[in-house]
Design a protein around this motif. Structure first.
Motif, PDB file in Angstrom:
ATOM      1  N   SER A 119       0.844  -1.169   0.000  1.00 14.67           N
ATOM      2  CA  SER A 119       0.000   0.000   0.000  1.00 14.67           C
ATOM      3  C   SER A 119       0.881   1.220   0.000  1.00 14.67           C
ATOM      4  O   SER A 119       2.034   1.167   0.408  1.00 14.67           O
ATOM      5  CB  SER A 119      -0.919   0.010   1.230  1.00 14.67           C
ATOM      6  N   GLN A 464     -12.012   6.723  -7.935  1.00 18.50           N
ATOM      7  CA  GLN A 464     -10.605   6.425  -7.680  1.00 18.50           C
ATOM      8  C   GLN A 464     -10.148   5.192  -8.451  1.00 18.50           C
ATOM      9  O   GLN A 464      -9.020   5.154  -8.959  1.00 18.50           O
ATOM     10  CB  GLN A 464     -10.395   6.226  -6.175  1.00 18.50           C
ATOM     11  N   GLN A 524      -2.965   8.187  -5.619  1.00 20.26           N
ATOM     12  CA  GLN A 524      -3.410   8.491  -4.262  1.00 20.26           C
ATOM     13  C   GLN A 524      -3.062   9.915  -3.854  1.00 20.26           C
ATOM     14  O   GLN A 524      -3.797  10.546  -3.091  1.00 20.26           O
ATOM     15  CB  GLN A 524      -2.799   7.492  -3.277  1.00 20.26           C
ATOM     16  N   CYS A 527      -5.938  11.916  -5.537  1.00 19.19           N
ATOM     17  CA  CYS A 527      -7.347  11.589  -5.306  1.00 19.19           C
ATOM     18  C   CYS A 527      -7.798  11.807  -3.874  1.00 19.19           C
ATOM     19  O   CYS A 527      -8.970  11.588  -3.574  1.00 19.19           O
ATOM     20  CB  CYS A 527      -7.612  10.132  -5.709  1.00 19.19           C
ATOM     21  N   TRP A 530      -8.096   7.676   0.491  1.00 16.97           N
ATOM     22  CA  TRP A 530      -8.296   6.474  -0.320  1.00 16.97           C
ATOM     23  C   TRP A 530      -9.378   5.602   0.287  1.00 16.97           C
ATOM     24  O   TRP A 530      -9.372   5.319   1.483  1.00 16.97           O
ATOM     25  CB  TRP A 530      -6.989   5.701  -0.416  1.00 16.97           C
ATOM     26  N   SER A 534      -5.196  -0.695  -0.197  1.00 19.89           N
ATOM     27  CA  SER A 534      -4.194  -0.363  -1.209  1.00 19.89           C
ATOM     28  C   SER A 534      -3.326  -1.564  -1.542  1.00 19.89           C
ATOM     29  O   SER A 534      -2.242  -1.413  -2.096  1.00 19.89           O
ATOM     30  CB  SER A 534      -3.313   0.788  -0.712  1.00 19.89           C
TER      31      SER A 534
END
Length: 654
Positions: A119, A464, A524, A527, A530, A534
């Motif tokens: 992630s 996303q 990320q 956006c 999150w 991830s």
């Protein structure tokens, strides 16, 4: 050819590190606190499935196997999804991110398994640099230019895009491709090698390699009658090593340029090369079958520094761009653009072609060794290769970008329209009232969601996911080259596992992992907070190796393009066909109602977590989408899709 006796070395040891105490072959990723032993993921699940052992406490192994968890840093403010990039631009905007491992409880999605489940986090460790290009040139890290940024007059930086562009096949290479395809069609290498029967496996591998080398030699001799073919009839495989290397490289490069081709034989080719490139088989056959993929940058680099300046010329984009008439241009405008493109190509040839008097010294005094000449035909081949790459990336990005636009045009981020909310709930029931048959897995708009999102959260989750897919599609060439390097890395040996979908080769994917970290970090950072996990599954039971990964993501345009085409053609079909107009009016009432039902159904149940691992991880989002596609025949609008020309999501396997 002489049939030499088989003298095999002992099996190569697994990579160094902590090994599972049970199988002693796979890396240990979990420690049982009660057993006080370390296990790999398959063994710990098998041994702790029943009885008192099922209650044993476990912990993820840190240190050399997994990085320590980090505290999440505040996410930056979100930006509009439309900033993901223009659909026609193949130049991703690189933005280095910082990486940390995503740890979870044993048996859950965030837990370590296989190669990496990663992630991105702003507070973690720095992401490793992107993988080097197959031609041994640097692929350009996250700080490389993502577009045509001019640094001086007449100079533009196209490095980030051009460094991984494969070179178009020459006529001679196309003949080699035909020979390779014919040999792969009849080969049964993977059927004989990848079996649960381990006895005599190395012997079967060697026999399969010899069979492939013999077939390639025979087909090449048949394709070249006369003395040219006679020279290929030799006593040792090593005498035709160059033929084998070229044929295999051509096949790999052709697949990168045309992902829809070789769909039944490419996996067989890569698995054969995985074995053929190992030290014990190279020592026995005296053939090293793997060579770097030929790229535009490598092709020009062998022709001197002066030739590589072509990639930094500001006219390059004009000379390679696609001329498309979307209906808004007149014939005169199209002709004008074509003339400008031809003029730019002529100017580039005139400037960079090696003068005939210079001969092989086209590199000039800057070259340390004599360089190959760069002819006008070579320049045209380079321009055609870059034009092919531009069209390829545009084809991949356009349907994803259009789907993102449809989301933003038809749905509010916060206030759902009555009857078209994106809210989903866990389980098979989504609405109050009614029986489970009508709202279950195949009824109405239903699915089997494993996520529970309100409208705003689901909207963000879908936006996303689509933004991530846009960036992945823009970086497909880089991912292809990273996958090629991971699969054919003789230092990373694979293991044969039963992953629940049959026997698969499980192998680490460090280069693909590095590139995905870069892409995920960039998305990320733009956006905002999150939604979902991830985790990127690589080298584990979900995505066993880089071949499975790249095959999974090449399906995105094949999935989205038919949906976009059906949605965008509603009005045209209704205006052009009275029967279609009456059908839509009777069943949905209006074109907009049909469009909203299709989009609402897709944005809800193609992103509902309907995957084996919960569906909110990076790969689970795509798994959920594919599951939605498998249920298309149960949807009310399936007949409209067929009227719009829909034939399937799989494409052509020929």
């Amino acid at each position: 050819m002489a049939d030499e006796p088989v003298a095999m070395d002992e099996a190569e040891p697994p990579p160094r590190g902590l090994l599972c105490i049970e199988c002693e072959s796979h890396a240990a990723v979990v420690r049982c606190l009660d057993c006080e032993e370390s296990f790999c993921r398959p063994c710990v699940e098998a041994l702790h499935r029943r009885g008192k052992r099922s209650e044993h406490r476990r912990e993820a192994i840190l240190g050399a196997v997994m990085a320590a968890p980090v505290v999440d840093a505040p996410a930056p403010a979100p930006t509009p999804a439309s900033a993901a990039g223009e659909p026609g631009s193949p130049l991703p905007a690189p933005n280095a991110g910082e990486v940390a491992m995503d740890l979870g409880k044993p048996g859950e999605e965030g837990a370590p398994a296989g190669d990496s489940q990663m992630s991105v986090d702003d507070g973690g460790a720095k992401a490793p640099p992107p993988p080097a290009a197959a031609d041994d040139a640097e692929m350009g890290g996250a700080g490389a230019a993502g577009g045509e940024e001019e640094d001086e007059e007449g100079v533009a930086d196209n490095t980030f895009f051009t460094e991984c562009v494969p070179l178009r096949l020459s006529p001679e290479e196309r003949e080699l491709l035909k020979i390779l395809e014919s040999a792969l069609e009849v080969s049964e290498y993977t059927d004989n090698v990848d079996t649960i029967r381990s006895y005599g496996k190395e012997h079967r591998m060697l026999e399969g390699l010899k069979e492939m080398y013999n077939m390639l030699t025979g087909l090449a001799v048949a394709a070249k009658p006369g003395r040219a073919g006679e020279r290929l009839v030799v006593d040792h495989y090593a005498d035709n090593a160059e033929l084998f290397r070229r044929a295999f490289e051509v096949g790999r490069r052709y697949k990168v340029m045309n992902p829809e081709k070789l769909r039944t034989t490419y996996g067989k080719l890569m698995y054969l090369l995985q074995d053929a490139g190992s030290r014990r088989f190279v020592d026995h056959t005296k053939v090293q079958p793997v060579e770097a993929l030929e790229t535009v940058k490598g092709f020009l680099g062998r022709r001197g520094k002066a030739a590589t300046r072509l990639l930094r010329d500001r006219r390059l984009r004009l000379a390679t761009r696609e001329i498309v008439n979307d209906g808004s241009k007149t014939a005169a405008q199209v002709q004008k653009e074509l003339a400008a493109k031809r003029t730019a190509q002529a100017e580039l040839k005139r400037k960079y072609a090696t003068p005939s008097a210079a001969g092989a010294g086209g590199g000039g005094p800057e070259a340390m060794v004599p360089a190959l000449p760069l002819t006008e035909d070579d320049i045209q081949r380079v321009l055609d290769s870059l034009g092919d790459a531009d069209n390829y990336v545009t084809y991949n990005v356009r349907p994803v970008q259009r789907m993102l636009e449809l989301l933003e045009e038809n749905f509010s981020p916060n206030a759902p329209e009555k009857g078209y909310s994106l809210e989903i709930g866990g389980g098979s029931r989504y609405f109050k009232g009614g029986g489970s048959y009508g709202i279950g897995r195949y009824g109405g708009l239903g699915g089997s969601a494993k996520l529970s999102h309100d409208h705003a959260t689901q909207y963000t989750f879908v936006r996303q996911s689509l933004t991530l897919w846009v960036n992945v599609m823009q970086s497909m060439y880089r991912l292809w080259y990273a996958a090629d390097r991971d699969l054919l890395n003789s230092q990373d040996h694979y293991s044969l596992w039963n992953t629940g979908q049959g026997l698969n080769r499980v192998q680490r994917c460090p280069h693909v992992s590095s590139e995905m970290r870069r892409i995920l970090s960039e998305v990320q950072s733009r956006c905002g907070p999150w939604v979902g996990l991830s985790v990127v599954h690589l080298g584990d039971r979900d995505v066993p190796n880089a071949l499975m990964f790249i095959d999974k993501y090449t399906q995105i345009p094949r999935i989205l393009a038919p949906i976009v085409r059906a949605v965008d053609s509603i009005e045209d079909l209704m205006d052009g066909h009275e029967a279609v107009h009456n059908y839509v009016e009777e069943n949905w009432g209006s074109a907009r109602a049909l469009r909203m039902q299709i989009l609402c159904d897709f944005f809800r149940y193609a992103f509902d977590g309907d995957g084996d691992d919960g569906g909110s991880c990076i790969d689970g989002r795509l798994t959920s989408t594919w599951n939605w596609c498998s249920r298309i025949e149960k949807k009310k609008f399936n007949h409209y899709f067929m009227l719009a020309g829909f034939q399937g999501f799989d494409g052509d396997f020929k």
